[in-house]
Design an enzyme around this catalytic site. Structure first.
Site, PDB file in Angstrom:
ATOM      1  N   CYS A  33      44.311  40.771  31.893  1.00 26.72           N
ATOM      2  CA  CYS A  33      43.555  39.513  32.428  1.00 26.72           C
ATOM      3  C   CYS A  33      44.410  38.413  31.347  1.00 26.72           C
ATOM      4  CB  CYS A  33      42.389  39.293  32.138  1.00 26.72           C
ATOM      5  SG  CYS A  33      41.438  40.259  30.762  1.00 26.72           S
ATOM      6  N   GLU A  65      34.531  36.407  34.380  1.00 29.07           N
ATOM      7  CA  GLU A  65      35.570  36.653  33.446  1.00 29.07           C
ATOM      8  C   GLU A  65      36.715  36.824  34.704  1.00 29.07           C
ATOM      9  OE1 GLU A  65      35.855  36.374  30.463  1.00 29.07           O
ATOM     10  OE2 GLU A  65      33.805  36.513  29.791  1.00 29.07           O
TER      11      GLU A  65
HETATM   12  P1  NAP Z   1      38.526  41.984  42.288  1.00 27.58           P
HETATM   13  O1  NAP Z   1      39.135  42.770  43.508  1.00 27.58           O
HETATM   14  O2  NAP Z   1      37.790  40.749  42.423  1.00 27.58           O
HETATM   15  O3  NAP Z   1      37.417  43.138  42.088  1.00 27.58           O
HETATM   16  C1  NAP Z   1      36.482  42.835  40.720  1.00 27.58           C
HETATM   17  C2  NAP Z   1      35.327  43.706  40.884  1.00 27.58           C
HETATM   18  O4  NAP Z   1      34.502  43.237  41.817  1.00 27.58           O
HETATM   19  C3  NAP Z   1      35.670  45.413  41.477  1.00 27.58           C
HETATM   20  O5  NAP Z   1      34.480  46.018  40.904  1.00 27.58           O
HETATM   21  C4  NAP Z   1      35.202  45.138  42.944  1.00 27.58           C
HETATM   22  O6  NAP Z   1      34.801  46.346  43.573  1.00 27.58           O
HETATM   23  C5  NAP Z   1      34.042  44.187  43.036  1.00 27.58           C
HETATM   24  N1  NAP Z   1      33.981  43.385  44.431  1.00 27.58           N
HETATM   25  C6  NAP Z   1      34.876  43.073  45.223  1.00 27.58           C
HETATM   26  N2  NAP Z   1      34.152  42.262  46.076  1.00 27.58           N
HETATM   27  C7  NAP Z   1      32.749  42.425  45.947  1.00 27.58           C
HETATM   28  C8  NAP Z   1      31.595  41.993  46.621  1.00 27.58           C
HETATM   29  N3  NAP Z   1      31.816  41.466  47.814  1.00 27.58           N
HETATM   30  N4  NAP Z   1      30.533  42.340  46.072  1.00 27.58           N
HETATM   31  C9  NAP Z   1      30.266  42.784  44.846  1.00 27.58           C
HETATM   32  N5  NAP Z   1      31.526  43.318  44.184  1.00 27.58           N
HETATM   33  C10 NAP Z   1      32.562  43.060  44.793  1.00 27.58           C
HETATM   34  O7  NAP Z   1      39.368  42.093  41.040  1.00 27.58           O
HETATM   35  P2  NAP Z   1      40.426  43.385  40.623  1.00 27.58           P
HETATM   36  O8  NAP Z   1      41.522  43.478  41.587  1.00 27.58           O
HETATM   37  O9  NAP Z   1      39.711  44.464  40.433  1.00 27.58           O
HETATM   38  O10 NAP Z   1      40.785  42.947  39.435  1.00 27.58           O
HETATM   39  C11 NAP Z   1      41.977  42.385  38.855  1.00 27.58           C
HETATM   40  C12 NAP Z   1      41.702  40.661  38.642  1.00 27.58           C
HETATM   41  O11 NAP Z   1      40.665  40.763  37.736  1.00 27.58           O
HETATM   42  C13 NAP Z   1      42.844  39.931  38.123  1.00 27.58           C
HETATM   43  O12 NAP Z   1      42.835  38.768  38.792  1.00 27.58           O
HETATM   44  C14 NAP Z   1      42.401  39.715  36.616  1.00 27.58           C
HETATM   45  O13 NAP Z   1      43.107  38.405  36.142  1.00 27.58           O
HETATM   46  C15 NAP Z   1      40.990  39.774  36.717  1.00 27.58           C
HETATM   47  N6  NAP Z   1      40.560  40.141  35.430  1.00 27.58           N
HETATM   48  C16 NAP Z   1      39.995  39.449  34.758  1.00 27.58           C
HETATM   49  C17 NAP Z   1      39.587  39.783  33.082  1.00 27.58           C
HETATM   50  C18 NAP Z   1      38.838  38.811  32.174  1.00 27.58           C
HETATM   51  O14 NAP Z   1      38.360  39.122  31.391  1.00 27.58           O
HETATM   52  N7  NAP Z   1      38.783  37.526  32.471  1.00 27.58           N
HETATM   53  C19 NAP Z   1      39.679  41.197  32.983  1.00 27.58           C
HETATM   54  C20 NAP Z   1      40.346  41.911  33.894  1.00 27.58           C
HETATM   55  C21 NAP Z   1      40.664  41.524  35.057  1.00 27.58           C
HETATM   56  P3  NAP Z   1      35.865  47.042  44.682  1.00 27.58           P
HETATM   57  O15 NAP Z   1      37.000  47.645  43.837  1.00 27.58           O
HETATM   58  O16 NAP Z   1      34.821  48.323  44.840  1.00 27.58           O
HETATM   59  O17 NAP Z   1      36.275  46.172  45.582  1.00 27.58           O
END
Ligand code: NAP
Length: 688
Positions: A294, A255
């Site tokens: 999101c 997502e």
């Molecule tokens: P993100 O930086 O991609 O991080 C998402 C999750 O992935 C976090 O728990 C992060 O942990 C983890 N992560 C990052 N790198 C990783 C790796 N190499 N291995 C395993 N896990 C890893 O996104 P975010 O900044 O938290 O969230 C914002 C984004 O999420 C926005 O683009 C938004 O649109 C999207 N979003 C989508 C939805 C949906 O339902 N489609 C819902 C909410 C948000 P760490 O924080 O520890 O790095």
């Protein structure tokens, strides 16, 4: 405070000092986070060895009841979560979506699990398929929980809901989970998990928690495991391509980002209720959770002839938004989740402003109520306007994850549809119009790019849940850049965590495996009338075959007069004959069903408490005067309603004529008392 990991039934800190997590309001340190030194392989093994078997011991209903207990428990202690949630920059209203919204997802799955799933370990999917001429070889699709672990990687914006929306269907399905919240707001997730573990409602191994990096966990995933990821498109792509995910075909759901749009219909001009609804909806979507949703509206698609009115009305509405300390009651919008998020949003606006003009906001200095603008991650709502959206690209691909949106004008519905599709796949879209034909045209043009589409007009606005609210009953996810995933969606959500298997075999074998009688299977002579048996005494396959009853012309006339159903096919020989389906007057379908009940019902006071409906009713052949009807009634499926004193019993019912042709076929649905409850009922009667 150092956040801890919950691994193999123990709270353990990482061995390093870890990263500082700061308050979104004033930048003070709230906690540190680290998962170094955690045995990730051990966590997976523990979930598989202990959590999975523990959960699979229970039926769907028993697990659903656990969810309810858990929801009640969390609800009681929710103020603690609200307090901590403020530090993420969330106002009380924002936290409500995250905390109450998350807990209510548990309630919904608990209730749906008990209403729509059997009180069993196997979920039967659809009807049996007859695969042979004699009916001795049949097929039936079933679902069983996979024997793996669900790794839930969540985004920072919903530390509570993001976890619970994934856990609810997963635990209902009987699959243990390892939760990995985004670091920046993991302090809220950690406390919720801590309380869940303390409640001892879930069996050991059901949930584990990683606060920090997932280390080498991906190296040990297998084909029985899942990764359900929520976050940015970039991270999703990296994880989806992990060699182990590819080689083991690990079930992967993503997502991700979404350039959601809302389309203002050409009929929704200033002065119409729809225009005002649109302005309100966009304002709400831009500012709730400070735009860190999101599903938020990032692209505002409006008719070009009223684009200036939209800019004016929206700018006016956004000017009324009071930004500040999220705990202050006068504040409408809190802070972004962190200072780095604030910098990130600023640089995304720079990207967007190469193609669009900033028409409101983005000022460095603005009024912040009750907090220091410099210390906190506050951001002013910002509106842009792009003059040539069809030839632009950033406005359709750059997600500023904050209170930011861009107006994209259109000249025709085709253009509006094309602009909407340029987002490359969205979670949620909305259409604000009072013209249902416009809505249909847009849906036909855009639905394939969307996980969810909301049509708002004056008739549903008051009760509408709004553009951005995912609901546990409906699927959440979307194609293309939205990740291609699907979550929630009621029982569909639970089925994601299970394996569908096509069983083939004799009706008898399949009935025993699935606890659901299949036509062609053995009919048990129940000894006494099956309506004399309690829920516990009834056996799948218990069958009653009735004597025959003739249908006469007098019966048809009487039924017509009594019910008022004088449809010509029952009353007039000549016109009935002219109808291609009939040779003359035929009996009413409901007369057949009523006569069938008269044939199979046992009239005396007994354990059958109520008939609550029929399923799958089909009239297969016409019934004419002089036909002889008889019934076969077989106990098909039993679903105990835990702690209620009764259960649902589904009876496979066939009404046949003198030539043994099926004339009607259906499931009769009854509530039948357990032995204990039936004794209580009898005592009440004898006491009288
Ligand atoms: P993100 O930086 O991609 O991080 C998402 C999750 O992935 C976090 O728990 C992060 O942990 C983890 N992560 C990052 N790198 C990783 C790796 N190499 N291995 C395993 N896990 C890893 O996104 P975010 O900044 O938290 O969230 C914002 C984004 O999420 C926005 O683009 C938004 O649109 C999207 N979003 C989508 C939805 C949906 O339902 N489609 C819902 C909410 C948000 P760490 O924080 O520890 O790095």
């Amino acid at each position: 405070m150092k956040l801890q990991n919950f691994a193999e039934n123990e709270w353990v800190p990482g061995i390093k000092d870890g990263r500082c997590l700061r308050s979104a309001i004033d930048g003070t340190t709230i906690a540190t986070i680290d998962s170094t030194g955690i045995n990730f392989q051990g966590m997976l093994n523990y979930a598989r060895r202990v959590g999975g078997p523990n959960l699979r011991k229970y039926t769907f209903h028993e697990r659903a009841l656990m969810l309810k207990k858990l929801a009640q428990f969390l609800m009681k202690g929710k103020e603690e979560f609200y307090e901590l949630s403020t530090q993420t920059g969330a106002t009380r209203d924002d936290s409500y979506i995250d905390i109450d919204g998350g807990i209510s997802t548990l309630f919904v799955f608990s209730s749906k699990g008990r209403r729509e799933m059997p009180n069993d370990h196997i979920y039967v999917d659809g009807h049996p398929e007859i695969l042979s001429r004699q009916g001795t070889f049949v097929g039936q699709h079933i679902y069983t929980p996979r024997h793996g672990v669900a790794v839930h990687i969540n985004a920072f914006n919903f530390p509570c809901w993001g976890m619970l929306e994934k856990l609810a269907p997963c635990l209902l399905a009987g699959v243990p989970a390892i939760v990995k919240p985004a670091s920046s707001t993991a302090y809220l997730t950690e406390i919720v998990v801590r309380r869940m573990i303390e409640s001892k409602i879930l069996p050991a191994g059901s949930i584990q928690l990683i606060c920090g990096s997932v280390g080498d966990l991906f190296k040990y995933l297998t084909c029985q495991d899942f990764v359900a990821f929520t976050g940015s498109k970039t991270t999703a792509e990296t994880l989806q391509q992990h060699p182990r995910v590819v080689s083991e075909s690990v079930h992967f759901t993503a997502e991700t980002d979404s350039l959601n749009s809302s389309i203002l219909g050409p009929d929704s001009t200033p002065g119409t209720p729809e225009f005002d609804l649109f302005i309100n909806e966009v304002k709400r979507e831009m500012t709730s959770k400070a735009g860190q949703k999101c599903t938020a509206i990032r692209r505002i698609i409006a008719p070009s002839n009223i684009a200036a009115d939209v800019i004016k009305a929206l700018s006016g509405a956004l000017a009324e938004i009071r930004v500040g300390h999220p705990a202050n009651k006068n504040v409408d919008m809190g802070a972004l989740a962190s200072q780095s998020q604030r910098d990130e949003v600023s640089s995304r606006i720079e990207d967007l402003s190469k193609e669009a003009d900033i028409v409101f906001g983005n000022e460095k200095k603005f009024e912040v109520t009750g907090a220091d603008a410099q210390e906190g991650a506050f951001f002013m709502p910002t509106l842009l306007h792009c003059n040539n959206p069809l030839s632009a690209s950033a406005v359709h691909s750059v997600e500023a994850f904050g209170p930011v949106s861009t107006i994209l004008p259109y000249d025709s519905l085709e253009e509006a549809i094309e602009l909407c599709r340029l987002g490359g796949g969205s979670l949620a879209g909305s259409i604000v119009t009072n013209d249902n034909n416009v809505a249909r045209e847009i849906v036909l043009g855009c639905a394939a790019w969307h996980g969810r589409m909301l049509v708002i007009n004056r008739h549903c606005a008051n009760e509408s849940t709004g553009h951005g609210s995912p609901l546990p009953h409906l699927v959440h996810g979307g194609p293309g850049r939205a990740g291609g995933g699907e979550e929630l969606g009621g029982i569909r959500g639970a089925l994601h965590y299970m394996q569908r298997t096509a069983l083939q075999g004799s009706p008898e074998s399949l009935a025993t495996i699935s606890n659901c009688w299949i036509r062609g299977g053995a009919e048990k002579d129940s000894g006494s009338h099956p309506f004399r048996k309690t829920f516990d005494q009834l056996e799948i396959g218990d069958t009653l075959r009735t004597s025959a009853r003739e249908v006469t012309l007098a019966d048809i006339n009487h039924f017509a007069e009594f019910t008022g159903d004088n449809f010509y096919a029952h009353m007039d020989e000549k016109t009935a004959k002219a109808n291609p389906f009939f040779d003359g007057r035929v009996a009413h379908g409901y007369l057949i069903v009523s006569f069938a009940a008269g044939l199979f019902v046992d009239p005396d006071f007994g354990p059958v408490l109520a008939n609550y409906g029929l399923d799958n009713l089909r009239f297969a052949q016409p019934v004419n005067c002089g036909d002889l009807l008889k019934v076969r009634l077989t106990c098909k499926q039993k679903i105990l309603r835990e702690q209620s004193g009764y259960g649902e019993v589904r009876w496979d019912t066939e009404v046949t004529n003198q030539d043994d042709e099926i004339v009607a076929s259906y499931d009769v649905l009854t509530m039948v008392a357990t032995t204990e409850e039936w004794q209580n009922c009898r005592k009440l009667v004898s006491a009288d």
